[in-house]
Design a protein around this motif. Structure first.
Motif, mmCIF file in Angstrom:
data_model
loop_
_atom_site.group_PDB
_atom_site.id
_atom_site.type_symbol
_atom_site.label_atom_id
_atom_site.label_comp_id
_atom_site.label_asym_id
_atom_site.label_seq_id
_atom_site.Cartn_x
_atom_site.Cartn_y
_atom_site.Cartn_z
ATOM 1 N N THR A 150 -7.277 11.797 2.412
ATOM 2 C CA THR A 150 -7.487 13.300 1.878
ATOM 3 C C THR A 150 -8.726 13.412 1.067
ATOM 4 O O THR A 150 -9.402 14.262 1.346
ATOM 5 N N SER A 205 1.685 4.070 2.204
ATOM 6 C CA SER A 205 1.486 5.231 3.158
ATOM 7 C C SER A 205 0.990 6.389 2.147
ATOM 8 O O SER A 205 0.212 7.211 2.593
ATOM 9 N N THR A 263 -2.625 8.114 2.431
ATOM 10 C CA THR A 263 -2.958 9.686 2.443
ATOM 11 C C THR A 263 -3.741 10.059 1.493
ATOM 12 O O THR A 263 -4.626 10.647 1.961
#
Length: 122
Positions: free
Chosen positions: A103, A95, A99
């Motif tokens: 981003t 995760s 992420t």
């Protein structure tokens, strides 16, 4: 008085989020739906930010206290964490990587989007 009004407004949006999630059967936590509703309201009507700002500033000033329940939960379920450390570690690692990648992609997209809108100063 402005602090109480702001906190009341935040709680009203949280309640509206809880009610809407339960009525519609959405798989989203009620407070998250309330934040989305508040965000949409703030985007439509910019002047409400002044009513919410004192409450948000006060809450952010004591943000570290909001992590105490999560820490207590970790201690209460310490044995379970020890038994399931591998899936938890893999999930945290994946995760985090996902992420960071999303981003970075969003940042590149926003940078390209804003670069197109700026006039060239050659």
């Amino acid at each position: 008085m402005q602090l109480i009004n702001g906190i009341t407004l935040l709680l009203i949006y949280q309640l509206a989020g809880e009610v809407s999630v339960r009525l519609l059967g959405l798989p989203v936590p009620g407070p998250v739906m309330g934040m989305v509703m508040l965000f949409i309201t703030l985007m439509i009507r910019g002047q409400m930010a002044k009513a919410v700002e004192p409450a948000c500033t006060a809450l952010l000033g004591h943000l570290s206290l909001l992590f105490v329940p999560a820490g207590v939960g970790l201690i209460v379920h310490f044995n379970r964490l020890g038994n399931e450390w591998l899936p938890i570690s893999v999930t945290l690692l994946l995760s985090t990587i996902i992420t960071m990648a999303v981003t970075a992609l969003v940042m590149q997209w926003v940078t390209r989007l804003t670069a197109r809108r700026e006039p060239n100063h050659d």
